[in-house]
Design an enzyme around this catalytic site. Structure first.
Site, PDB file in Angstrom:
ATOM      1  N   ARG A  81       0.710  -1.219   0.034  1.00  0.00           N
ATOM      2  CA  ARG A  81      -0.037  -0.064  -0.034  1.00  0.00           C
ATOM      3  C   ARG A  81       0.920   1.372   0.091  1.00  0.00           C
ATOM      4  NH1 ARG A  81      -3.849  -0.938   5.014  1.00  0.00           N
ATOM      5  NH2 ARG A  81      -4.265   1.238   4.732  1.00  0.00           N
TER       6      ARG A  81
ATOM      7  N   HIS B  19      -8.215  -3.890  -6.863  1.00  0.00           N
ATOM      8  CA  HIS B  19      -7.889  -3.299  -5.819  1.00  0.00           C
ATOM      9  C   HIS B  19      -9.143  -3.123  -4.523  1.00  0.00           C
ATOM     10  CE1 HIS B  19      -4.942  -0.660  -3.638  1.00  0.00           C
ATOM     11  NE2 HIS B  19      -5.996   0.047  -3.290  1.00  0.00           N
TER      12      HIS B  19
ATOM     13  N   TYR C  90     -19.010  13.057 -11.105  1.00  0.00           N
ATOM     14  CA  TYR C  90     -18.957  14.573 -11.793  1.00  0.00           C
ATOM     15  C   TYR C  90     -17.688  14.760 -12.508  1.00  0.00           C
ATOM     16  CZ  TYR C  90     -22.741  15.661  -8.564  1.00  0.00           C
ATOM     17  OH  TYR C  90     -23.929  15.849  -7.996  1.00  0.00           O
TER      18      TYR C  90
END
Length: 823
Positions: A40, A86, A130
């Site tokens: 990570r 993921h 958006y």
């Protein structure tokens, strides 16, 4: 009762194991830590990506969301990444996607975004529904050739798909875009860099595997932040590149006048809105005086923070207060990345070496893949060509066969075709029997064979493989590199020592043991020639003076060493001492290595943005070299290469020229040669130079004079035993370089070998210093004007065993009005 319990019901109890809680906790914590570190938080040193970034880019690649495709909803990209590769939550994936689209975070953004992806004011990106995204063109270079078995793949989290362990990475992304992250017990913070500089350094490493970090820093001069601004000082940069850790001071770019201060660039990762708010708070609380108004005029074109000043406020004072509290930050470099799955702190060279090893493996595997494909195609074409050469027999065999399988068997028996070849031959159309089709197949076969030869050459020859890497890096540089944005400024603060040092001419004395000092020129009144002079240095036993020269306290001194390195310091940094003082060891001023000694020193007013002036050097073995002054603007505290010297050769003299001078090279045997300086083409710092004069026997070069006929009337020559003469400049006719030259001064047992040469004019003064530390200053016109082939007159009366060490000329405009001293 126990005998009545079924045997199966006791089975789970038999699987219980006893463990010490501290051991179990320790192992579990280690497993968790390594999962965070490798899975990570830390980037891979090969492609510079963390798993989440790599998975996002690979998911976009698999979905066809390339730079040539239309933008895709960010929510779609996040969903495919989360579903296939993921499984850690959509917000973390979207944050990573947004950062790759931010031009103020990434030096080379990997995602081309549409919509609001955040701002330098700390505004978060708009919701993923958006915004839209696709890969940027340079991101595709990270994935180039991934389908050619160039990298290893592993199964995804649920075993349904394969994902790459690392991307092929056609450029060193770790350095270009940097990385930051906090793991368990460690963190990384790699600054971004300029793509062109990083590629130049990588190519230099390919061509010079034994190069040093210092050599690579001639290409990668410093981090290059996407927000520009300034890095203060060079030593911290050197430490970061040398050790992998360092603290860089990053200062805002601003312009100040009497009325206001305008900030146009902010330090990397600074939050503009919060910064303006803190400045306003300091003004309101009275911590920041002199500010009348503060407003943000920033727009899409860039940062513009205007700080209006009160009448009578000192702009420099306000600017200094802003720097101390708000406009200067520290970037802590921690160049930590995964190498073979293990976290390592890497210096600059190690970072590029890990990348090059990876790229070497990628190109090798790609070449093997392409070679296998080319050989397969050549095999098919070879069969088709054989069939075309025997078209009648092939057609007859096929016509006589009962079915397709029988036709294949007949062809294999007749021509020893392989299964793949007969499959293609049986599928051939009659139209392919035309002569035009045959010619096309023959042309393709020749092209495939040439490709096979080239691929085999790459696989068999390491230098060819590295050449492919180098060519591809150059192409990426040509396509994507841009100008540096972050500048490097000296660590001079608001008030420097230089501001407190008056500008004056001084004499700087250097000894063979590298003791150095400066003395005021006013301490030495002119004397008539032929005197003994006065004490100029009290040397320690066994030490001798090596050079004396004139410099202004604010000039740069370039100290050239016997190893071809050059170091830089200001004249005022050399300690001022009295005539009888020994001086200070140069190792306290310069970072000299063991056995490294100063051979020549030249003073220079400026080192930056000056391609019209040159440092012209002469070596003991007769080589001459010119290098533009601006190539010495980035001199590290550890020095940089100034000239590459052959074994046994040494630097003897350096002159500052401007392209309009003639050069006169003089030897100890009294020979000299004059030629136009433009006969020596400008060269890089790593060059050896060209032949200046042909030496006979054991003769060697002792000096170099830069002659400007409009300023200089005579050539001054001085010998070891203190004799000297002036000869008209015209007496030294111009020749082509690298000849034997003409006699400069007659040398014999009385006056000794020549030791110095210089160009002089009316009103100049001559400063001669002996090896034992005696010094005399005398007008040049006191030295007789005679022809070239003469011995000269006594300039300095030397004691037995003493000899002239160095000669300096004080130009007429700097000699002052001193009266001659008969002492």
């Amino acid at each position: 009762m126990s005998s009545d319990i079924p045997e199966d019901s006791a089975a789970p109890a038999r699987r219980v194991e006893t463990a010490r809680i501290e051991q179990e906790m320790e192992q579990s914590y280690i497993d968790y830590a390594m999962s965070v570190i490798a899975g990570r938080a830390l980037p891979d040193a090969r492609d510079g990506l963390k798993p989440v970034h790599r998975r996002i880019l690979y998911a976009m690649h698999e979905a066809g969301v390339t730079s040539r495709a239309s933008h895709r909803k960010s929510s779609s990209v996040v969903g495919e990444t989360m579903g296939d590769f993921h499984p850690h939550g959509d917000s973390a994936i979207y944050d990573a996607l947004a950062r790759m689209a931010q031009g103020f975070s990434m030096r080379a953004p990997l995602v081309d975004g549409q919509g609001n992806f955040g701002s330098v004011d700390g505004d978060p990106p708009a919701a993923m529904r958006y915004t839209e995204a696709r890969m940027s063109p340079i991101a595709e270079e990270l994935l180039a050739d991934i389908g050619k078995d160039t990298v290893d793949f592993s199964t995804n989290y649920d075993g349904r798909k394969q994902e790459p362990d690392v991307l092929p990475a056609a450029f060193p992304n770790l350095l270009v875009n940097g990385s930051s992250g906090i793991a368990v017990g460690m963190s990384t913070n790699v600054p971004p860099h300029n793509l062109g500089e990083v590629i130049d350094a990588t190519i230099h490493l390919i061509e010079n595997p034994d190069c040093t970090v210092e050599d690579l820093m001639e290409h990668v001069v410093a981090p290059d932040f996407p927000t520009g601004a300034n890095i203060v000082g060079r030593n911290a940069i050197y430490k970061a590149y040398k050790t992998g850790r360092g603290r860089l001071r990053v200062r805002a770019e601003m312009e100040a006048d009497e009325d206001r201060i305008v900030v146009t660039e902010l330090p990397y990762q600074a939050n503009k809105a919060r910064l303006i708010e803190r400045i306003a708070d300091d003004v309101n609380e009275g911590k920041l005086d002199g500010v009348r108004d503060l407003r943000d005029e920033s727009d899409r074109d860039g940062i513009r923070i205007v700080i209006e000043l009160k009448r009578g406020a000192n702009p420099d004072v306000v600017k200094n207060q802003l720097l101390e509290s708000h406009l200067e930050t520290t970037f802590g470099v921690i160049n930590l990345a995964l190498v073979d799955g293990q976290p390592r702190v890497l210096d600059l060279k190690e970072t590029l070496e890990v990348y090059l090893d990876h790229r070497r493996e990628v190109v090798r595997r790609r070449s093997e893949y392409d070679l296998a494909e080319a050989e397969d195609r050549a095999h098919i074409l070879d069969g088709r060509l054989t069939a075309l050469e025997n078209a009648d027999e092939v057609v007859e065999l096929i016509q006589d066969a009962a079915d397709r399988d029988a036709a294949k068997a007949a062809l294999k028996a007749a021509f020893d075709f392989s299964d793949d070849q007969v499959d293609h031959i049986v599928a051939m159309q009659l139209g392919s029997l035309t002569s035009m089709e045959t010619a096309a197949i023959e042309e393709e076969y020749a092209e495939v064979q040439a490709r096979i030869d080239r691929l085999e050459e790459i696989l068999d020859n390491e230098s060819e493989l590295l050449g492919v890497i180098e060519d591809e890096l150059r192409e990426i540089k040509a396509d994507y590199a841009d100008e540096r944005r972050t500048r490097i400024i000296e660590d001079d603060g608001e008030v420097t020592d230089e501001d407190l040092i008056p500008q004056e001419d001084t004499l700087v004395v250097v000894s063979e043991d590298d003791y150095i000092k400066r003395m005021s020129l006013s301490a030495f009144d002119p004397q008539h020639r032929g005197g003994k002079g006065i004490i100029g240095a009290d040397l320690k036993e066994g030490d001798r003076v090596s050079s004396v020269f004139l410099a202004n306290t604010h000039d740069y001194l370039l100290c050239f060493t016997n190893r071809g390195q050059v170091y830089k310091l200001k004249t005022y940094q050399v300690p001022e001492m009295g005539r009888t003082a020994r001086g200070k060891s140069a190792v306290n001023l310069l970072d000299l290595d063991d056995g490294e000694e100063i051979e020549a020193v030249v003073d220079c007013e400026s080192l930056e943005d000056d391609a019209e002036r040159y440092l012209t050097m002469a070596t003991r073995d007769g080589r001459v070299k010119r290098t533009a002054v601006d190539e010495f603007g980035n001199i590290l505290s550890t020095g940089i290469r100034a000239i590459r010297l052959a074994e046994g050769d040494a630097l003897v003299d350096v002159e500052l020229t401007d392209g309009d001078h003639d050069l006169i090279v003089a030897t100890g045997g009294g020979m000299s040669i004059r030629f136009d300086e433009n006969e020596v083409r400008p060269m890089g710092r790593d060059a050896r130079g060209v032949g200046g004069i042909k030496l006979e026997g054991s003769d060697h070069v002792v000096g170099l004079a830069a002659v400007d006929p409009t300023d200089h009337d005579w050539v001054l020559s001085v010998t070891d035993n203190g004799y000297g003469k002036r000869s008209p400049v015209d007496a030294y006719r111009q020749q082509s370089r690298y000849g034997k030259g003409l006699i400069d001064i007659k040398t014999n047992e009385r006056n000794g070998p020549a030791c110095a040469i210089d160009a002089v004019g009316p009103g100049d003064d001559l400063v001669v210093m002996s090896e034992d530390g005696q010094i005399i200053r005398t007008p040049v016109e006191d030295v007789s004007t005679v022809g070239r082939n003469t011995m000269g007159v006594i300039v300095m009366d030397l004691d037995a065993g003493d000899a002239v060490a160095s000669v300096a000329v004080i130009p007429a405009e700097r000699t002052g009005e001193g009266e001659l001293d008969d002492a």
